[in-house]
Write a protein that holds these residues in place. Structure first.
Motif, short mmCIF file in Angstrom:
data_model
loop_
_atom_site.label_atom_id
_atom_site.label_comp_id
_atom_site.label_asym_id
_atom_site.label_seq_id
_atom_site.Cartn_x
_atom_site.Cartn_y
_atom_site.Cartn_z
N LEU A 22 3.15 7.21 -2.85
CA LEU A 22 3.20 6.19 -1.81
C LEU A 22 2.17 6.44 -0.72
O LEU A 22 1.58 5.50 -0.19
N ILE A 23 1.92 7.71 -0.37
CA ILE A 23 0.87 8.02 0.62
C ILE A 23 -0.48 7.50 0.11
O ILE A 23 -1.22 6.84 0.84
N VAL A 24 -0.80 7.80 -1.14
CA VAL A 24 -2.08 7.35 -1.71
C VAL A 24 -2.12 5.83 -1.76
O VAL A 24 -3.11 5.21 -1.36
N LEU A 25 -1.05 5.20 -2.21
CA LEU A 25 -1.00 3.74 -2.31
C LEU A 25 -1.18 3.09 -0.94
O LEU A 25 -2.00 2.18 -0.78
N LEU A 26 -0.46 3.57 0.07
CA LEU A 26 -0.58 3.00 1.41
C LEU A 26 -1.94 3.31 2.03
O LEU A 26 -2.49 2.50 2.76
N ARG A 27 -2.48 4.47 1.72
CA ARG A 27 -3.81 4.82 2.24
C ARG A 27 -4.88 3.91 1.66
O ARG A 27 -5.81 3.51 2.34
N LEU A 28 -4.73 3.55 0.38
CA LEU A 28 -5.70 2.66 -0.26
C LEU A 28 -5.64 1.25 0.29
O LEU A 28 -6.62 0.52 0.23
N THR A 29 -4.48 0.85 0.82
CA THR A 29 -4.37 -0.51 1.35
C THR A 29 -5.01 -0.65 2.72
O THR A 29 -5.21 -1.75 3.19
N GLY A 30 -5.31 0.45 3.38
CA GLY A 30 -6.04 0.40 4.64
C GLY A 30 -5.17 0.68 5.85
O GLY A 30 -3.96 0.54 5.82
N LYS A 31 -5.85 1.05 6.96
CA LYS A 31 -5.17 1.41 8.20
C LYS A 31 -4.43 0.24 8.81
O LYS A 31 -3.37 0.38 9.36
N ARG A 32 -5.02 -0.92 8.73
CA ARG A 32 -4.45 -2.09 9.37
C ARG A 32 -3.05 -2.37 8.84
O ARG A 32 -2.16 -2.80 9.56
N GLN A 33 -2.84 -2.13 7.56
CA GLN A 33 -1.55 -2.42 6.96
C GLN A 33 -0.43 -1.62 7.58
O GLN A 33 0.69 -2.09 7.67
N ILE A 34 -0.72 -0.42 8.00
CA ILE A 34 0.32 0.45 8.53
C ILE A 34 0.52 0.23 10.02
O ILE A 34 1.63 0.12 10.51
N GLY A 35 -0.56 0.12 10.77
CA GLY A 35 -0.46 0.02 12.21
C GLY A 35 -0.08 -1.34 12.74
O GLY A 35 0.48 -1.45 13.82
N ALA A 38 2.89 -7.03 9.77
CA ALA A 38 3.39 -8.40 9.86
C ALA A 38 4.74 -8.42 9.14
O ALA A 38 5.07 -7.48 8.41
N PRO A 39 5.52 -9.49 9.30
CA PRO A 39 6.82 -9.54 8.62
C PRO A 39 6.71 -9.33 7.11
O PRO A 39 7.55 -8.64 6.52
N PHE A 40 5.69 -9.88 6.47
CA PHE A 40 5.56 -9.70 5.02
C PHE A 40 5.23 -8.25 4.66
O PHE A 40 5.58 -7.79 3.58
N ASP A 41 4.58 -7.52 5.57
CA ASP A 41 4.32 -6.09 5.34
C ASP A 41 5.62 -5.30 5.36
O ASP A 41 5.82 -4.39 4.56
N LEU A 42 6.51 -5.64 6.30
CA LEU A 42 7.81 -4.99 6.37
C LEU A 42 8.61 -5.26 5.10
O LEU A 42 9.22 -4.35 4.54
N VAL A 43 8.59 -6.51 4.65
CA VAL A 43 9.30 -6.87 3.41
C VAL A 43 8.72 -6.06 2.25
O VAL A 43 9.47 -5.52 1.43
N LEU A 44 7.40 -5.94 2.19
CA LEU A 44 6.77 -5.16 1.13
C LEU A 44 7.27 -3.72 1.15
O LEU A 44 7.63 -3.15 0.11
N LEU A 45 7.33 -3.10 2.32
CA LEU A 45 7.79 -1.71 2.41
C LEU A 45 9.25 -1.57 1.98
O LEU A 45 9.62 -0.61 1.30
N LEU A 46 10.08 -2.54 2.37
CA LEU A 46 11.49 -2.48 1.96
C LEU A 46 11.64 -2.62 0.45
O LEU A 46 12.39 -1.88 -0.18
N VAL A 47 10.92 -3.56 -0.13
CA VAL A 47 10.98 -3.76 -1.58
C VAL A 47 10.37 -2.57 -2.31
O VAL A 47 10.88 -2.13 -3.34
N LEU A 48 9.30 -2.02 -1.76
CA LEU A 48 8.66 -0.85 -2.34
C LEU A 48 9.62 0.33 -2.36
O LEU A 48 9.73 1.05 -3.36
N SER A 49 10.36 0.53 -1.28
CA SER A 49 11.32 1.63 -1.25
C SER A 49 12.41 1.44 -2.30
O SER A 49 12.85 2.39 -2.93
N ASN A 50 12.82 0.20 -2.49
CA ASN A 50 13.82 -0.08 -3.52
C ASN A 50 13.24 0.15 -4.92
O ASN A 50 13.92 0.65 -5.81
N ALA A 51 11.96 -0.18 -5.09
CA ALA A 51 11.32 -0.04 -6.40
C ALA A 51 11.20 1.41 -6.82
O ALA A 51 11.30 1.72 -8.01
#
Length: 159
Positions: A22-35, A38-51
């Motif tokens: 997950l560190i590598v995956l989130l790092r590849l998506t870029g800094k903006r995604q983490i800092g 947006a609401p869809f980013d939060l949904v992605l993280l929640l679904v990712l954790s479930n996955a």
């Protein structure tokens, strides 16, 4: 409820593998995604954790497996924090480096494209710093946490 179906060390191994994946995956998506989530980013993280949940617990829903997995994730996170604190190279690898968006009133379009920052997002950050135009900016940086910091130009009469 307390009996685990897999050896305890397998939960630790699974947790470590998923954490670094997950560190590598989130790092590849870029800094903006983490800092700047947006609401869809939060949904992605929640679904990712479930996955990745089953990848970590191997289908074991016992309390013990959950505790071992949770302690593993917190421990690995603490260890990565310690390593990045002590090693600049690891810090750069895990967190990245700040990127220059504007320098001396010159906008770096290629950096905006690379970091997927829109002109609207950039102008919002500039206005928040009291700058009306790109020319009013000495430097604007995309920080490693995803925020944009802006240093306005000094007026000619300031020195």
């Amino acid at each position: 409820m307390w009996i685990i179906s897999l050896p305890w060390w397998e939960f630790i191994l699974r947790g470590v593998i998923v954490y670094f994946f997950l560190i590598v995956l989130l790092r590849l998506t870029g800094k903006r995604q983490i800092g700047q989530m947006a609401p869809f980013d939060l949904v992605l993280l929640l679904v990712l954790s479930n996955a990745v949940q089953n990848a970590m617990n191997g289908g074991d829903n016992s309390v013990t497996a959950g505790v071992v997995s949770a302690v593993t994730l917190v421990g690995v996170n603490w260890l990565v924090g310690l390593i990045t604190y002590k090693s600049k190279g690891m810090e750069t690898l895990v967190e990245g480096r700040p990127e220059v968006l504007i320098h001396n009133g010159k906008l770096f379009e290629q950096t905006l494209k690379h970091t997927k920052i829109t002109h609207h997002e950039l102008m919002t950050a500039l206005r928040a710093a009291g700058c009306a135009t790109v020319e009013d900016v000495h430097a604007a940086m995309l920080e490693t946490d995803g925020s944009i910091s802006v240093i306005p130009r000094r007026e000619a009469s300031d020195g």
